[in-house]
Design an enzyme around this catalytic site. Sequence first.
Site: not given
Length: 245
Positions: A74, A105, A107
Amino acid sequence: MAQDWQLSELLENLHADVQHKLTTVRKSFKHSVVKGDGAENVWVDLFNQYLPERYRASRAFVVDSENQFSEQIDVVIYDRQYSPFIFHYAEQLIIPAESVYAVFEVKQTLNKQHIDAARKKVASVRALHRTSLPIPHAGGVHSPRELIGIIGGLLTLENELKIPDTLMGHLDHDKADKGMLNIGCAADDCFFYYDNDHQRMQVMQHKKATTAFLFELLSQLQKCGTVPMIDIHAYGKWLTPRISE
Protein backbone atom coordinates in the site's frame (compact mmCIF):
# COMPACT_ATOMS: atom_id res chain seq x y z
CA MET A 1 7.13 41.56 13.25
CA ALA A 2 7.20 37.96 14.49
CA GLN A 3 4.16 35.84 13.71
CA ASP A 4 1.99 34.92 16.69
CA TRP A 5 2.23 31.19 16.03
CA GLN A 6 2.62 28.24 18.38
CA LEU A 7 4.47 25.06 17.46
CA SER A 8 1.96 23.05 19.48
CA GLU A 9 -0.83 24.45 17.33
CA LEU A 10 0.98 23.59 14.09
CA LEU A 11 1.51 20.00 15.24
CA GLU A 12 -2.10 19.71 16.40
CA ASN A 13 -3.31 20.92 13.01
CA LEU A 14 -1.16 18.35 11.19
CA HIS A 15 -2.73 15.53 13.20
CA ALA A 16 -6.25 16.95 12.87
CA ASP A 17 -5.87 17.30 9.10
CA VAL A 18 -4.84 13.66 8.61
CA GLN A 19 -7.53 12.32 10.95
CA HIS A 20 -10.17 14.45 9.23
CA LYS A 21 -9.14 13.19 5.78
CA LEU A 22 -9.15 9.54 6.91
CA THR A 23 -12.56 9.97 8.55
CA THR A 24 -13.95 11.67 5.44
CA VAL A 25 -12.72 8.81 3.25
CA ARG A 26 -14.33 6.26 5.54
CA LYS A 27 -17.69 8.06 5.62
CA SER A 28 -17.81 9.13 1.97
CA PHE A 29 -16.85 5.94 0.15
CA LYS A 30 -18.92 2.78 0.61
CA HIS A 31 -16.99 0.57 -1.81
CA SER A 32 -14.18 -1.14 0.11
CA VAL A 33 -11.61 -0.84 -2.71
CA VAL A 34 -12.31 2.87 -3.24
CA LYS A 35 -12.23 3.43 0.52
CA GLY A 36 -8.90 1.61 0.75
CA ASP A 37 -7.40 3.60 -2.11
CA GLY A 38 -8.55 6.84 -0.50
CA ALA A 39 -6.94 5.98 2.84
CA GLU A 40 -3.69 4.99 1.11
CA ASN A 41 -3.63 8.33 -0.70
CA VAL A 42 -3.98 10.21 2.60
CA TRP A 43 -0.91 8.49 4.06
CA VAL A 44 1.09 8.78 0.82
CA ASP A 45 0.35 12.51 0.67
CA LEU A 46 1.39 12.92 4.31
CA PHE A 47 4.76 11.27 3.71
CA ASN A 48 5.45 13.09 0.46
CA GLN A 49 4.63 16.41 2.12
CA TYR A 50 6.58 16.01 5.37
CA LEU A 51 9.45 13.59 4.73
CA PRO A 52 12.72 15.02 3.34
CA GLU A 53 13.03 15.20 -0.45
CA ARG A 54 15.36 12.20 -0.58
CA TYR A 55 12.35 10.00 0.24
CA ARG A 56 9.34 9.25 -1.96
CA ALA A 57 6.17 7.39 -0.99
CA SER A 58 3.96 5.43 -3.41
CA ARG A 59 1.84 2.33 -3.79
CA ALA A 60 4.10 -0.23 -5.45
CA PHE A 61 5.48 -3.71 -5.92
CA VAL A 62 9.08 -4.46 -4.95
CA VAL A 63 11.39 -6.61 -7.11
CA ASP A 64 14.86 -8.07 -6.61
CA SER A 65 17.68 -9.00 -9.00
CA GLU A 66 16.66 -12.67 -8.82
CA ASN A 67 13.31 -11.96 -10.49
CA GLN A 68 11.29 -12.26 -7.27
CA PHE A 69 8.41 -9.86 -6.56
CA SER A 70 6.72 -8.79 -3.34
CA GLU A 71 3.00 -8.61 -2.86
CA GLN A 72 1.47 -5.23 -3.75
CA ILE A 73 2.37 -2.82 -0.96
CA ASP A 74 0.00 0.00 0.00
CA VAL A 75 2.78 2.45 0.88
CA VAL A 76 6.46 2.06 0.02
CA ILE A 77 8.92 4.70 1.19
CA TYR A 78 11.93 4.51 -1.08
CA ASP A 79 15.05 6.41 -2.06
CA ARG A 80 14.64 8.63 -5.11
CA GLN A 81 17.95 10.45 -4.88
CA TYR A 82 20.23 7.47 -5.46
CA SER A 83 17.86 4.96 -7.07
CA PRO A 84 19.08 4.47 -10.65
CA PHE A 85 15.76 3.19 -11.95
CA ILE A 86 12.10 2.80 -11.01
CA PHE A 87 9.88 0.72 -13.30
CA HIS A 88 6.47 1.89 -14.50
CA TYR A 89 4.55 -0.96 -16.11
CA ALA A 90 0.81 -1.23 -16.86
CA GLU A 91 0.08 1.66 -14.48
CA GLN A 92 2.00 -0.11 -11.70
CA LEU A 93 5.14 1.12 -9.94
CA ILE A 94 7.89 -1.46 -9.40
CA ILE A 95 10.81 -0.54 -7.15
CA PRO A 96 14.13 -2.41 -6.75
CA ALA A 97 14.50 -3.91 -3.27
CA GLU A 98 17.75 -2.04 -2.61
CA SER A 99 15.92 1.31 -2.79
CA VAL A 100 13.33 0.55 -0.10
CA TYR A 101 13.41 2.14 3.35
CA ALA A 102 9.96 1.24 4.67
CA VAL A 103 6.74 -0.55 3.72
CA PHE A 104 3.26 -0.15 5.21
CA GLU A 105 -0.09 -1.88 5.00
CA VAL A 106 -3.07 0.52 5.21
CA LYS A 107 -6.36 -0.57 6.81
CA GLN A 108 -9.36 1.13 8.39
CA THR A 109 -8.91 -0.49 11.81
CA LEU A 110 -6.08 -1.83 13.95
CA ASN A 111 -6.91 -5.42 14.93
CA LYS A 112 -5.29 -8.86 14.96
CA GLN A 113 -6.48 -9.76 11.46
CA HIS A 114 -4.96 -6.62 9.97
CA ILE A 115 -1.76 -7.00 11.99
CA ASP A 116 -1.35 -10.49 10.52
CA ALA A 117 -2.06 -9.15 7.01
CA ALA A 118 0.54 -6.42 7.45
CA ARG A 119 3.12 -8.95 8.64
CA LYS A 120 2.57 -11.02 5.51
CA LYS A 121 3.07 -7.99 3.24
CA VAL A 122 6.17 -6.83 5.12
CA ALA A 123 7.70 -10.32 5.02
CA SER A 124 7.21 -10.48 1.24
CA VAL A 125 9.54 -7.47 0.91
CA ARG A 126 12.13 -8.40 3.52
CA ALA A 127 12.50 -11.85 1.94
CA LEU A 128 13.80 -10.32 -1.30
CA HIS A 129 17.49 -10.41 -2.21
CA ARG A 130 19.40 -7.11 -2.07
CA THR A 131 22.79 -6.28 -3.57
CA SER A 132 25.41 -3.87 -2.22
CA LEU A 133 28.49 -2.75 -4.17
CA PRO A 134 31.71 -1.07 -2.98
CA ILE A 135 31.37 2.73 -3.10
CA PRO A 136 34.00 4.65 -5.12
CA HIS A 137 35.50 7.82 -3.62
CA ALA A 138 38.45 10.11 -4.32
CA GLY A 139 40.91 7.94 -2.39
CA GLY A 140 39.70 4.55 -3.59
CA VAL A 141 36.61 2.60 -2.60
CA HIS A 142 34.61 2.10 0.57
CA SER A 143 33.48 -1.37 1.52
CA PRO A 144 29.92 -2.28 0.47
CA ARG A 145 27.38 -0.60 2.70
CA GLU A 146 25.64 -2.89 5.16
CA LEU A 147 22.04 -3.55 4.14
CA ILE A 148 19.57 -1.44 6.10
CA GLY A 149 16.80 -3.06 8.09
CA ILE A 150 13.60 -2.38 6.13
CA ILE A 151 11.00 -0.71 8.36
CA GLY A 152 7.61 -2.44 8.31
CA GLY A 153 4.33 -1.14 9.69
CA LEU A 154 0.56 -0.80 9.74
CA LEU A 155 -1.43 2.44 9.31
CA THR A 156 -5.09 2.76 10.33
CA LEU A 157 -7.72 5.27 11.39
CA GLU A 158 -9.17 3.42 14.39
CA ASN A 159 -7.92 1.03 17.06
CA GLU A 160 -10.11 -1.95 17.98
CA LEU A 161 -7.54 -3.20 20.53
CA LYS A 162 -8.03 -0.50 23.15
CA ILE A 163 -6.31 -2.38 25.98
CA PRO A 164 -2.56 -1.73 25.52
CA ASP A 165 -1.53 -5.17 26.83
CA THR A 166 -3.84 -6.84 24.29
CA LEU A 167 -2.36 -4.83 21.44
CA MET A 168 1.14 -5.49 22.76
CA GLY A 169 0.45 -9.22 22.81
CA HIS A 170 -0.46 -9.21 19.12
CA LEU A 171 2.53 -7.04 18.17
CA ASP A 172 5.27 -8.77 20.16
CA HIS A 173 7.32 -10.93 17.85
CA ASP A 174 10.80 -12.30 17.38
CA LYS A 175 13.07 -9.67 15.82
CA ALA A 176 14.36 -12.35 13.45
CA ASP A 177 10.85 -12.79 12.01
CA LYS A 178 10.72 -11.18 8.57
CA GLY A 179 7.13 -10.12 9.25
CA MET A 180 7.83 -8.21 12.46
CA LEU A 181 6.27 -4.74 12.55
CA ASN A 182 8.61 -1.94 13.68
CA ILE A 183 6.05 0.84 13.81
CA GLY A 184 2.42 1.76 13.21
CA CYS A 185 -0.36 4.21 13.90
CA ALA A 186 -4.08 4.28 14.67
CA ALA A 187 -4.79 7.95 14.02
CA ASP A 188 -7.63 8.29 16.53
CA ASP A 189 -5.89 6.60 19.46
CA CYS A 190 -2.23 5.58 19.50
CA PHE A 191 1.00 4.76 17.75
CA PHE A 192 3.42 1.91 18.40
CA TYR A 193 7.07 1.23 17.69
CA TYR A 194 9.84 -1.20 18.54
CA ASP A 195 12.14 0.37 21.13
CA ASN A 196 15.65 -0.88 20.31
CA ASP A 197 17.09 0.59 23.52
CA HIS A 198 14.79 -1.52 25.71
CA GLN A 199 14.32 -4.36 23.20
CA ARG A 200 10.54 -4.27 23.42
CA MET A 201 7.45 -2.95 21.67
CA GLN A 202 6.02 0.33 22.98
CA VAL A 203 2.36 1.31 22.61
CA MET A 204 1.77 5.03 23.16
CA GLN A 205 -1.74 6.43 23.45
CA HIS A 206 -1.64 10.02 22.22
CA LYS A 207 -4.09 12.80 21.36
CA LYS A 208 -1.90 13.69 18.37
CA ALA A 209 -1.04 10.12 17.43
CA THR A 210 -0.39 10.87 13.75
CA THR A 211 2.14 13.60 14.47
CA ALA A 212 3.88 11.56 17.18
CA PHE A 213 4.05 8.59 14.79
CA LEU A 214 5.53 10.78 12.05
CA PHE A 215 8.28 11.99 14.38
CA GLU A 216 9.12 8.41 15.39
CA LEU A 217 9.20 7.35 11.72
CA LEU A 218 11.55 10.23 10.90
CA SER A 219 13.84 9.09 13.71
CA GLN A 220 13.87 5.52 12.41
CA LEU A 221 14.58 6.70 8.86
CA GLN A 222 17.49 8.81 10.11
CA LYS A 223 18.99 5.73 11.75
CA CYS A 224 18.72 3.82 8.46
CA GLY A 225 21.20 6.16 6.82
CA THR A 226 21.49 5.72 3.05
CA VAL A 227 20.46 2.74 0.95
CA PRO A 228 23.26 0.57 -0.50
CA MET A 229 24.79 1.07 -3.94
CA ILE A 230 22.74 -1.18 -6.21
CA ASP A 231 24.40 -3.69 -8.56
CA ILE A 232 22.92 -2.61 -11.89
CA HIS A 233 24.37 -5.60 -13.74
CA ALA A 234 22.58 -8.01 -11.43
CA TYR A 235 19.33 -6.63 -12.85
CA GLY A 236 20.72 -6.22 -16.36
CA LYS A 237 21.32 -9.96 -16.67
CA TRP A 238 17.57 -10.34 -17.20
CA LEU A 239 17.71 -8.39 -20.47
CA THR A 240 16.70 -10.57 -23.41
CA PRO A 241 19.86 -11.42 -25.40
CA ARG A 242 20.12 -9.62 -28.71
CA ILE A 243 19.43 -11.64 -31.84
CA SER A 244 22.77 -12.23 -33.56
CA GLU A 245 23.04 -10.65 -36.94
